[in-house]
Design a protein around this motif. Structure first.
Motif, PDB file in Angstrom:
ATOM      1  N   PRO A  45      42.575   2.627   8.670  1.00 22.32           N
ATOM      2  CA  PRO A  45      41.239   2.241   8.178  1.00 22.32           C
ATOM      3  C   PRO A  45      40.490   1.473   9.262  1.00 22.32           C
ATOM      4  O   PRO A  45      41.019   0.515   9.834  1.00 22.32           O
ATOM      5  N   GLY A  46      39.266   1.912   9.565  1.00 22.81           N
ATOM      6  CA  GLY A  46      38.525   1.348  10.687  1.00 22.81           C
ATOM      7  C   GLY A  46      38.280  -0.145  10.602  1.00 22.81           C
ATOM      8  O   GLY A  46      38.548  -0.894  11.546  1.00 22.81           O
ATOM      9  N   HIS A  47      37.771  -0.626   9.456  1.00 25.30           N
ATOM     10  CA  HIS A  47      37.418  -2.043   9.337  1.00 25.30           C
ATOM     11  C   HIS A  47      38.654  -2.936   9.411  1.00 25.30           C
ATOM     12  O   HIS A  47      38.668  -3.934  10.150  1.00 25.30           O
ATOM     13  N   ASP A  48      39.689  -2.580   8.688  1.00 25.91           N
ATOM     14  CA  ASP A  48      40.915  -3.392   8.693  1.00 25.91           C
ATOM     15  C   ASP A  48      41.543  -3.427  10.090  1.00 25.91           C
ATOM     16  O   ASP A  48      42.064  -4.467  10.526  1.00 25.91           O
ATOM     17  N   THR A  49      41.507  -2.293  10.771  1.00 22.80           N
ATOM     18  CA  THR A  49      42.085  -2.228  12.118  1.00 22.80           C
ATOM     19  C   THR A  49      41.300  -3.101  13.092  1.00 22.80           C
ATOM     20  O   THR A  49      41.880  -3.815  13.912  1.00 22.80           O
ATOM     21  N   MET A  50      39.972  -3.047  12.995  1.00 23.44           N
ATOM     22  CA  MET A  50      39.134  -3.861  13.870  1.00 23.44           C
ATOM     23  C   MET A  50      39.414  -5.346  13.666  1.00 23.44           C
ATOM     24  O   MET A  50      39.551  -6.107  14.639  1.00 23.44           O
ATOM     25  N   LEU A  51      39.532  -5.779  12.418  1.00 22.10           N
ATOM     26  CA  LEU A  51      39.809  -7.185  12.132  1.00 22.10           C
ATOM     27  C   LEU A  51      41.187  -7.587  12.657  1.00 22.10           C
ATOM     28  O   LEU A  51      41.359  -8.658  13.239  1.00 22.10           O
ATOM     29  N   ALA A  52      42.187  -6.720  12.454  1.00 19.12           N
ATOM     30  CA  ALA A  52      43.551  -7.040  12.872  1.00 19.12           C
ATOM     31  C   ALA A  52      43.654  -7.172  14.382  1.00 19.12           C
ATOM     32  O   ALA A  52      44.360  -8.053  14.892  1.00 19.12           O
ATOM     33  N   LEU A  53      42.940  -6.312  15.128  1.00 22.28           N
ATOM     34  CA  LEU A  53      43.071  -6.298  16.581  1.00 22.28           C
ATOM     35  C   LEU A  53      42.215  -7.350  17.272  1.00 22.28           C
ATOM     36  O   LEU A  53      42.194  -7.421  18.497  1.00 22.28           O
ATOM     37  N   LYS A  54      41.510  -8.164  16.497  1.00 22.47           N
ATOM     38  CA  LYS A  54      40.800  -9.295  17.102  1.00 22.47           C
ATOM     39  C   LYS A  54      41.787 -10.347  17.585  1.00 22.47           C
ATOM     40  O   LYS A  54      41.467 -11.161  18.451  1.00 22.47           O
ATOM     41  N   THR A  55      42.975 -10.343  17.016  1.00 20.61           N
ATOM     42  CA  THR A  55      44.037 -11.261  17.439  1.00 20.61           C
ATOM     43  C   THR A  55      44.872 -10.587  18.518  1.00 20.61           C
ATOM     44  O   THR A  55      45.322  -9.453  18.341  1.00 20.61           O
ATOM     45  N   VAL A 104      50.075 -12.654  27.608  1.00 21.22           N
ATOM     46  CA  VAL A 104      49.482 -13.678  26.753  1.00 21.22           C
ATOM     47  C   VAL A 104      48.367 -14.385  27.517  1.00 21.22           C
ATOM     48  O   VAL A 104      48.522 -14.708  28.699  1.00 21.22           O
ATOM     49  N   ALA A 105      47.247 -14.594  26.846  1.00 20.25           N
ATOM     50  CA  ALA A 105      46.088 -15.211  27.488  1.00 20.25           C
ATOM     51  C   ALA A 105      46.366 -16.659  27.875  1.00 20.25           C
ATOM     52  O   ALA A 105      47.042 -17.397  27.146  1.00 20.25           O
ATOM     53  N   VAL A 106      45.827 -17.059  29.037  1.00 21.93           N
ATOM     54  CA  VAL A 106      45.905 -18.445  29.503  1.00 21.93           C
ATOM     55  C   VAL A 106      44.594 -19.133  29.140  1.00 21.93           C
ATOM     56  O   VAL A 106      43.515 -18.679  29.518  1.00 21.93           O
ATOM     57  N   HIS A 107      44.688 -20.231  28.378  1.00 26.81           N
ATOM     58  CA  HIS A 107      43.498 -20.968  27.926  1.00 26.81           C
ATOM     59  C   HIS A 107      43.457 -22.328  28.604  1.00 26.81           C
ATOM     60  O   HIS A 107      44.400 -23.118  28.481  1.00 26.81           O
ATOM     61  N   LEU A 108      42.376 -22.590  29.341  1.00 26.99           N
ATOM     62  CA  LEU A 108      42.228 -23.875  30.032  1.00 26.99           C
ATOM     63  C   LEU A 108      41.629 -24.907  29.094  1.00 26.99           C
ATOM     64  O   LEU A 108      40.694 -24.629  28.345  1.00 26.99           O
ATOM     65  N   GLU A 109      42.166 -26.133  29.186  1.00 25.28           N
ATOM     66  CA  GLU A 109      41.725 -27.219  28.319  1.00 25.28           C
ATOM     67  C   GLU A 109      41.449 -28.455  29.170  1.00 25.28           C
ATOM     68  O   GLU A 109      42.226 -28.782  30.073  1.00 25.28           O
ATOM     69  N   ALA A 116      35.458 -30.781  41.911  1.00 28.38           N
ATOM     70  CA  ALA A 116      36.511 -29.762  42.009  1.00 28.38           C
ATOM     71  C   ALA A 116      36.017 -28.420  41.466  1.00 28.38           C
ATOM     72  O   ALA A 116      35.193 -28.357  40.552  1.00 28.38           O
ATOM     73  N   LEU A 117      36.533 -27.357  42.057  1.00 33.64           N
ATOM     74  CA  LEU A 117      36.259 -25.999  41.593  1.00 33.64           C
ATOM     75  C   LEU A 117      37.570 -25.418  41.069  1.00 33.64           C
ATOM     76  O   LEU A 117      38.545 -25.303  41.817  1.00 33.64           O
ATOM     77  N   VAL A 118      37.598 -25.073  39.781  1.00 31.73           N
ATOM     78  CA  VAL A 118      38.816 -24.564  39.146  1.00 31.73           C
ATOM     79  C   VAL A 118      38.779 -23.038  39.163  1.00 31.73           C
ATOM     80  O   VAL A 118      37.863 -22.423  38.612  1.00 31.73           O
ATOM     81  N   VAL A 119      39.773 -22.443  39.800  1.00 31.72           N
ATOM     82  CA  VAL A 119      39.860 -20.983  39.893  1.00 31.72           C
ATOM     83  C   VAL A 119      41.082 -20.515  39.106  1.00 31.72           C
ATOM     84  O   VAL A 119      42.211 -20.929  39.393  1.00 31.72           O
ATOM     85  N   THR A 120      40.841 -19.672  38.108  1.00 30.98           N
ATOM     86  CA  THR A 120      41.952 -19.101  37.337  1.00 30.98           C
ATOM     87  C   THR A 120      42.427 -17.842  38.047  1.00 30.98           C
ATOM     88  O   THR A 120      41.740 -16.818  38.036  1.00 30.98           O
ATOM     89  N   GLU A 121      43.573 -17.914  38.695  1.00 28.95           N
ATOM     90  CA  GLU A 121      44.087 -16.774  39.454  1.00 28.95           C
ATOM     91  C   GLU A 121      44.634 -15.691  38.535  1.00 28.95           C
ATOM     92  O   GLU A 121      44.576 -14.503  38.853  1.00 28.95           O
ATOM     93  N   HIS A 122      45.186 -16.086  37.386  1.00 32.16           N
ATOM     94  CA  HIS A 122      45.689 -15.131  36.398  1.00 32.16           C
ATOM     95  C   HIS A 122      45.209 -15.572  35.020  1.00 32.16           C
ATOM     96  O   HIS A 122      45.524 -16.681  34.578  1.00 32.16           O
ATOM     97  N   THR A 123      44.439 -14.718  34.350  1.00 31.79           N
ATOM     98  CA  THR A 123      43.936 -15.055  33.016  1.00 31.79           C
ATOM     99  C   THR A 123      44.972 -14.783  31.932  1.00 31.79           C
ATOM    100  O   THR A 123      44.805 -15.217  30.794  1.00 31.79           O
ATOM    101  N   THR A 124      46.031 -14.043  32.278  1.00 34.15           N
ATOM    102  CA  THR A 124      47.130 -13.806  31.346  1.00 34.15           C
ATOM    103  C   THR A 124      48.444 -13.996  32.091  1.00 34.15           C
ATOM    104  O   THR A 124      48.479 -13.974  33.323  1.00 34.15           O
ATOM    105  N   GLU A 136      49.905 -16.545  20.643  1.00 38.14           N
ATOM    106  CA  GLU A 136      48.580 -15.953  20.792  1.00 38.14           C
ATOM    107  C   GLU A 136      47.964 -16.324  22.140  1.00 38.14           C
ATOM    108  O   GLU A 136      47.222 -15.545  22.721  1.00 38.14           O
ATOM    109  N   GLN A 137      48.267 -17.527  22.619  1.00 37.25           N
ATOM    110  CA  GLN A 137      47.758 -17.972  23.906  1.00 37.25           C
ATOM    111  C   GLN A 137      48.625 -19.109  24.425  1.00 37.25           C
ATOM    112  O   GLN A 137      49.425 -19.689  23.691  1.00 37.25           O
ATOM    113  N   ILE A 138      48.482 -19.401  25.710  1.00 33.42           N
ATOM    114  CA  ILE A 138      49.191 -20.518  26.322  1.00 33.42           C
ATOM    115  C   ILE A 138      48.143 -21.476  26.858  1.00 33.42           C
ATOM    116  O   ILE A 138      47.292 -21.103  27.683  1.00 33.42           O
TER     117      ILE A 138
END
Length: 212
Positions: A45-55, A104-109, A116-124, A136-138
Motif C-alpha cells: 500500500p502506497g501511503h503506509d509504505t511511504m510513512l514506514a520508510l520515513k524512518t 546509520v545516520a550521524v547526527h551532530l549536536e 571553527a569550521l565543522v566538516v562532516t566527512e561521513h554523514t553515515t 535510527e541515528q548516532i
C-alpha cells in the motif's frame, strides 16, 4: 526499533506496464528476497509504505495476503526524481536475533567554538546490530570543539549491542579554522581566474570642473 506491520498482496504481473498500473492504484511494486529463498514479488500500500520508510532502516513485518509473514529491511528504495513518490522497493528478509550491517545516520549536536569550521566527512557510519534493535541515528557532540579536533569512528558512542563495521580510524568529523574574509576573497578570485572570468574595473567618477 518497533516493527511496522504492512499488509501486502502477491503479484504475478511484471514489466513497466504492470508497474504503472500498480502505481496508478496508489500501490508500490516490491520484491522480498534473502536467506536462500526464491524472490517473492508483492504489492505494498502506497501511503503506509511511504510513512514506514520515513524512518531510516525501518523494520517491516510484511504480511502477504493468503501467505506467510516476513520480517524485512528496506535494501533499495527507488523514488520518482521529480515527485519523490516511491516507485519500487527491494526488501531483504531478516530473522529475529540475526545480526545485520546497516548504514546509520550521524547526527551532530551542540556547537563548536565561533572561529571553527565543522566538516562532516561521513554523514553515515556502517554498524552491525541485531535486526530488531537497529539504531535510527548516532548522536555526536561537537560542543566547544576547537580547530584541530577530530572525531573518528572509534570515538562514537554506540548503543548497547551495536558494533562498528568500519575501520576504527575512519574520520567522521573534522574541525578546522574557519576561513577569513580575505581568504574567501582570494579563493574566489583564483576560481574566477581559472574559469576565465574577468571583472570590470570600477568606472571612474567624473572630476568636477573647478569654478572660475
Amino acid at each position: 526499533m518497533a516493527e511496522v506491520k504492512i499488509q501486502a498482496e502477491s503479484r504475478s504481473e511484471f514489466g513497466k506496464g504492470a508497474a504503472r498500473r500498480i502505481r496508478r492504484d496508489n500501490k508500490v511494486p516490491a520484491v522480498l528476497y534473502g536467506h536462500g529463498s526464491d524472490p517473492v514479488h508483492i504489492t505494498l500500500p502506497g501511503h503506509d509504505t511511504m510513512l514506514a520508510l520515513k524512518t531510516a532502516n525501518a523494520l517491516l513485518l510484511i504480511e502477504v495476503a493468503g501467505g506467510e509473514s516476513h520480517l524485512a529491511l528496506p535494501k533499495q528504495v527507488q523514488r520518482d526524481p521529480l515527485k519523490g513518490t516511491i516507485e519500487h522497493v527491494d526488501l531483504v528478509i531478516v530473522k529475529r536475533g540475526e545480526k545485520v550491517q546497516v548504514e546509520v545516520a550521524v547526527h551532530l549536536e551542540g556547537e563548536a567554538v565561533s572561529d571553527a569550521l565543522v566538516v562532516t566527512e561521513h554523514t553515515t557510519v556502517l554498524v552491525e546490530a541485531e535486526a530488531t534493535h537497529l539504531p535510527e541515528q548516532i548522536t555526536v557532540s561537537i560542543e566547544g570543539l576547537e580547530p584541530g579536533a577530530q572525531i573518528h569512528a572509534s570515538d562514537l558512542q554506540l548503543p548497547s549491542g551495536t558494533t562498528l563495521a568500519v575501520e576504527p580510524e575512519t574520520l567522521i568529523v573534522n574541525v578546522t579554522a574557519a576561513p577569513t574574509a580575505e581568504q574567501v576573497d582570494a579563493e574566489l578570485s583564483d576560481a574566477e581566474a581559472e574559469a576565465g572570468i574577468e571583472k570590470d574595473e570600477p568606472a571612474e567618477e567624473p572630476v568636477a570642473a573647478a569654478a572660475e
